[in-house]
Design a protein around this motif. Structure first.
Motif, PDB file in Angstrom:
ATOM      1  N   PRO A  48      -5.717  13.215   7.918  1.00 47.31           N
ATOM      2  CA  PRO A  48      -4.869  12.220   7.250  1.00 47.31           C
ATOM      3  C   PRO A  48      -5.618  11.546   6.105  1.00 47.31           C
ATOM      4  O   PRO A  48      -6.829  11.328   6.201  1.00 47.31           O
ATOM      5  CB  PRO A  48      -4.564  11.202   8.355  1.00 47.31           C
ATOM      6  N   PRO A  49      -4.899  11.224   5.038  1.00 45.89           N
ATOM      7  CA  PRO A  49      -5.558  10.480   3.968  1.00 45.89           C
ATOM      8  C   PRO A  49      -5.947   9.101   4.476  1.00 45.89           C
ATOM      9  O   PRO A  49      -5.322   8.561   5.387  1.00 45.89           O
ATOM     10  CB  PRO A  49      -4.463  10.371   2.899  1.00 45.89           C
ATOM     11  N   LEU A  50      -7.007   8.561   3.920  1.00 44.80           N
ATOM     12  CA  LEU A  50      -7.416   7.205   4.296  1.00 44.80           C
ATOM     13  C   LEU A  50      -6.601   6.228   3.457  1.00 44.80           C
ATOM     14  O   LEU A  50      -6.580   6.323   2.238  1.00 44.80           O
ATOM     15  CB  LEU A  50      -8.919   7.030   4.061  1.00 44.80           C
ATOM     16  N   ASP A  51      -5.944   5.328   4.147  1.00 43.57           N
ATOM     17  CA  ASP A  51      -5.003   4.434   3.474  1.00 43.57           C
ATOM     18  C   ASP A  51      -5.405   2.991   3.789  1.00 43.57           C
ATOM     19  O   ASP A  51      -5.562   2.624   4.949  1.00 43.57           O
ATOM     20  CB  ASP A  51      -3.597   4.748   4.009  1.00 43.57           C
ATOM     21  N   ARG A  52      -5.529   2.200   2.742  1.00 43.03           N
ATOM     22  CA  ARG A  52      -5.999   0.827   2.933  1.00 43.03           C
ATOM     23  C   ARG A  52      -5.087  -0.009   3.815  1.00 43.03           C
ATOM     24  O   ARG A  52      -5.507  -1.001   4.390  1.00 43.03           O
ATOM     25  CB  ARG A  52      -6.084   0.117   1.574  1.00 43.03           C
ATOM     26  N   ALA A  53      -3.818   0.377   3.874  1.00 40.50           N
ATOM     27  CA  ALA A  53      -2.860  -0.463   4.589  1.00 40.50           C
ATOM     28  C   ALA A  53      -2.828  -0.171   6.085  1.00 40.50           C
ATOM     29  O   ALA A  53      -2.124  -0.836   6.838  1.00 40.50           O
ATOM     30  CB  ALA A  53      -1.466  -0.270   3.999  1.00 40.50           C
ATOM     31  N   ARG A  54      -3.605   0.810   6.533  1.00 39.67           N
ATOM     32  CA  ARG A  54      -3.516   1.181   7.939  1.00 39.67           C
ATOM     33  C   ARG A  54      -4.289   0.223   8.842  1.00 39.67           C
ATOM     34  O   ARG A  54      -5.182  -0.478   8.394  1.00 39.67           O
ATOM     35  CB  ARG A  54      -4.005   2.617   8.131  1.00 39.67           C
ATOM     36  N   ARG A  92     -10.350  11.777  -1.769  1.00 42.57           N
ATOM     37  CA  ARG A  92      -9.354  12.630  -2.447  1.00 42.57           C
ATOM     38  C   ARG A  92      -8.034  11.915  -2.597  1.00 42.57           C
ATOM     39  O   ARG A  92      -7.686  11.052  -1.806  1.00 42.57           O
ATOM     40  CB  ARG A  92      -9.170  13.933  -1.660  1.00 42.57           C
ATOM     41  N   ALA A 139     -13.387  12.167   1.402  1.00 43.01           N
ATOM     42  CA  ALA A 139     -12.616  10.985   1.812  1.00 43.01           C
ATOM     43  C   ALA A 139     -11.900  10.344   0.636  1.00 43.01           C
ATOM     44  O   ALA A 139     -10.880   9.707   0.799  1.00 43.01           O
ATOM     45  CB  ALA A 139     -13.531   9.976   2.490  1.00 43.01           C
TER      46      ALA A 139
END
Lengths: 383, 383
Positions: B79-85, B383, B381
C-alpha cells in the motif's frame, strides 16, 4: 464543570526548584528580552511569543486554528546546560504503566523522557512487567509495585491498594511530571489504584500527562482530571472520539474541529488537550494551536508513547521557565500548551529523520534514536 | 475433500477496512489502469498481472512451472504510505507460538512483520516464553496466555482451554492475518488449544499462515485447514514430505513436483501451499508459480519465521488490494498466492544482502536488518 482561566498559575512551582536560580537561566531570559522584545516582556512570556500565524487553510478544522512557531517554543523552554547544575535539575519524570500484557509502551515513554533531556526517568508498573522493562534498559528506575486483580485476593484488595499508594507517595514529590497510561492495561483493580495515584498527584500539584489506557480510565471517570489545569490529555483519533461522546454527548465534528476541541476543554475545565492526527490540535479551552510539521507516514505502534514522555519533559521545563517571573493574568501562556507544542514538533522531526533512514521498516526504536539529533537541530546544546 | 474455486472471494474484507478509501490508494489504482492495461482491468488484477513467463528448464519440476514477476507483485500489493492514515491501517498481525523451549521463532516472525511494514505485531505464547520474547524487543505486544500440559492439572484442562480461547477471541477480530506455528512446540494440551484458535480464526475469516509446528498439527488433523481458502501452508522439505505422505498417501515425486503440489492443494481443498526449497513453489491447486531469485547459501535456522511473518503482511495487503474492486470469477488472482510470491522474494533479497555483508557468519537477525532495504529497493516508499 467550568473552565478556570489560568488556573495553572496557582500551582507555579517554587522558583529555582529546577534551575531558575542558575546564572545561565537568567542570561537566557536576558537574551530573550533583548532579542525578542515583542515576545518577552519583562521576563514574562506573552502569548505572542508563540508567533502565531493564521493558517490560510487549516485542513483539520474550519475554525480559527493557528500554527505554532514550535521551534521557537522548543528553544525558549529548553533549559540551557549549565555545568553547575546537579542531577535531577533538568527533570525527573515518572511513567505509571506497564502490566502483564504491555511492557513496550512504558519503556518508550520513559526512555524518550531521558533522550529529550530529563535526568531521571522512573516507571511504576506491575511485578510481571518490571523485569522485562528493566531488561530493555539499565537507564530506567523501575518500581515493581502495581498489582492486577489476578494477583490480589478479594480480602486483600484494600490493604494492597493502600500500600501501593503509600509507596508511590514516597516518591511523588520528587517528580516534575508524571505520565499516566502507557501500557497500563484496563484491569479494574489496577485502575482503582491508579485513580488514587492521580488524585494524590493532583493534590501535590504534579503535572500529569494522560495517554493510552489512562484516557480509558479518565473517560469513564472524568472527575479525575476535571478542573485540573496541570493535566494534559493526548488522545488519538479513537480515544478522542470516546472522550467527545462521553463528555460532550455527541459525535466528533470535523467541520468544527477547533470549536469542538475548545468546548471539550472548557467542559472538562481547564485541562489541556492535544488531539493527535495529521496535524496535532492543542487547546486549553481558550484558543487552538496546531503543529502540522510533516513527520512520517509510518504509523507503527509506540509513537504516542514517545510523545507522552517528551511532552512530560517539555511541560515541566515550560512550567519552570514561566515560574521564574510573575505571570500577568492576561496575555499569559499556559506551560502545558507549550509542552504539547514542543513535544509534537520533536516527535515529528525525529520521525521524519528515522523514516528517511529506515523507510517502511521504521519502528519506534528507530525514532527514539533520532530524538537527540532533532533537539540538537532545533536547539544546539552549545548555544 | 474438494477444491472450492476462488473461495477466498467470499471472504473479501469490508472495503476500506485497511486503506481502500484513501485518495492515494485510488490514485495508485488509476495509475495501474493507465500504465498496465493488459495487467489490470477496471481496477481488477488479472492473472496476467503476474507477468508469468514459461520457464524453459525448471529444475525442480517437469510440469509447467512459471516464474512469477515477483517484483511487480510486491510493487502492486504494497500500500502507498498516506499521511492521513492511522495506526493499524497498514496491518495488524498476530503470531501464535512460543513455548518453554522456543522463543526465537515467534520473535523472528513478529518483528519481520513490523519490518515489512505492519503497524502492530502481537505474539500469543506461553507464560514461560513471554518474558523472554518481550525482552527481545519492546516493539512487540506479547500475550502470555497459552499453557502446556506440565502447567495444567487434568481436572483443569477444560476450563483453562476455554479461558485461553476466550482471551484470544477478544483480540481476533482486530487482526488482518495470524501466523500459527513458529516455536509452538508439540505439547498435546497446547495443540488442542491452538486447534480451537484456528477454528475460530476460520469462522472469523482471518487469513492464517501455518508454519513449523503448526504444520505438524494440521498434518495430523487436516480438517483444520480443509477447504479454507484463506489458509497458507509453508512447508520445508521435511514438512512437505510428511504432508504428502499423509494427504496423498505417497512419497514426494520430484519428477512431477508441480503436478503433485497441485494435487495436494486440490485434495486439501483450496488452501495455498508454498513448498520451500531452492526455488519456492507456490500453488492454490490451479497453477504453480515459482520464485527462484537467488538468496543466500546460508541455511541458518529462523529464515522460515521471517518468511511466515512477511507472507502474513503481504497476504493481508494483497487481500485488501483486491477487495477494493469486485473480482471477476474468471481470470482472478488469489491474494494468498500473491502474498507468498512477495514474501518469498523479499526474504531472498534480504538474505542475499545479509550474506554479502556477513558471509558464513550470517544469522537470522542479520537478514531481518535488510528487510527494509530490500523492500525499498523494490518498492521505494516515496513513490
Amino acid at each position: 464543570m467550568g473552565a478556570c482561566p489560568h488556573a495553572w498559575q496557582h500551582h507555579l512551582p517554587h522558583r529555582g526548584r529546577m534551575w531558575a536560580a542558575s546564572p545561565a537561566f537568567r542570561r537566557q531570559l536576558f537574551l530573550l528580552r533583548s532579542l525578542a522584545p515583542t515576545c518577552v516582556d519583562g521576563g514574562r512570556v506573552s502569548s505572542s511569543s508563540l508567533r502565531l500565524h493564521a493558517m490560510s487553510a487549516a485542513p483539520a478544522a474550519a475554525g480559527p486554528v493557528y500554527e505554532a512557531d514550535a521551534e521557537a517554543v522548543v528553544r525558549r523552554i529548553t533549559p540551557p546546560l549549565d555545568r553547575a547544575r546537579h542531577k535531577g535539575q533538568a527533570g525527573k519524570i515518572a511513567i505509571i504503566g506497564g502490566c502483564r500484557e504491555y511492557t513496550g509502551a512504558p519503556y518508550f515513554a520513559a526512555i524518550s523522557a531521558l533522550k529529550v533531556g530529563a535526568d531521571l526517568s522512573h516507571v511504576f508498573c506491575t511485578k510481571d512487567a518490571a523485569t522485562v522493562i528493566k531488561s530493555y534498559s539499565p537507564e530506567l528506575i523501575v518500581h515493581p509495585i502495581l498489582e492486577e486483580s489476578y494477583s490480589v485476593r478479594d480480602d486483600e484488595r484494600e490493604s494492597v491498594s493502600s500500600s501501593i499508594l503509600t509507596e508511590v507517595i514516597k516518591w511523588m514529590e520528587r517528580f516534575d511530571c508524571i505520565v499516566v497510561g502507557p501500557g497500563l492495561g484496563r484491569d479494574s483493580f489496577l485502575m482503582d489504584c491508579v485513580s488514587n495515584i492521580m488524585r494524590h498527584a493532583r493534590q501535590a500539584n504534579i503535572p500529569t500527562v494522560v495517554d493510552g489506557d489512562g484516557l480509558f480510565l479518565i473517560t469513564n471517570n472524568i472527575g479525575l482530571v476535571e478542573d485540573n489545569s496541570l493535566a494534559i490529555l493526548t488522545p488519538n483519533v479513537y480515544e478522542y472520539k470516546r472522550l467527545v461522546q462521553k463528555v460532550l454527548n455527541c459525535e466528533v465534528n470535523e467541520e468544527n474541529a477547533s470549536e469542538q476541541l475548545t468546548a471539550l476543554c472548557e467542559k472538562i475545565g481547564g485541562v489541556t488537550i492535544m488531539r493527535k492526527g495529521k496535524a496535532d490540535l492543542i487547546s486549553d479551552g481558550k484558543k487552538v494551536t496546531q503543529v502540522s510539521t510533516f513527520g512520517s507516514p509510518r504509523r507503527c505502534g509506540g509513537q504516542g508513547d514517545i510523545l507522552s514522555g517528551s511532552v512530560a519533559v517539555f511541560s515541566s521545563w515550560a512550567w519552570h521557565f514561566l515560574s521564574s517571573n510573575e505571570q500577568p493574568k492576561e496575555n499569559s501562556v499556559n506551560p502545558m500548551v507549550l509542552g504539547c507544542i514542543a513535544g509534537s514538533l520533536l516527535l515529528r522531526k525525529a520521525a521524519a529523520l528515522a523514516f528517511e533512514k529506515n523507510k517502511r521498516s521504521t519502528v519506534t526504536t528507530d525514532i527514539i534514536e533520532f530524538l537527540g539529533q532533532s533537539l540538537e537541530d532545533i536547539c544546539p546544546a552549545g548555544r
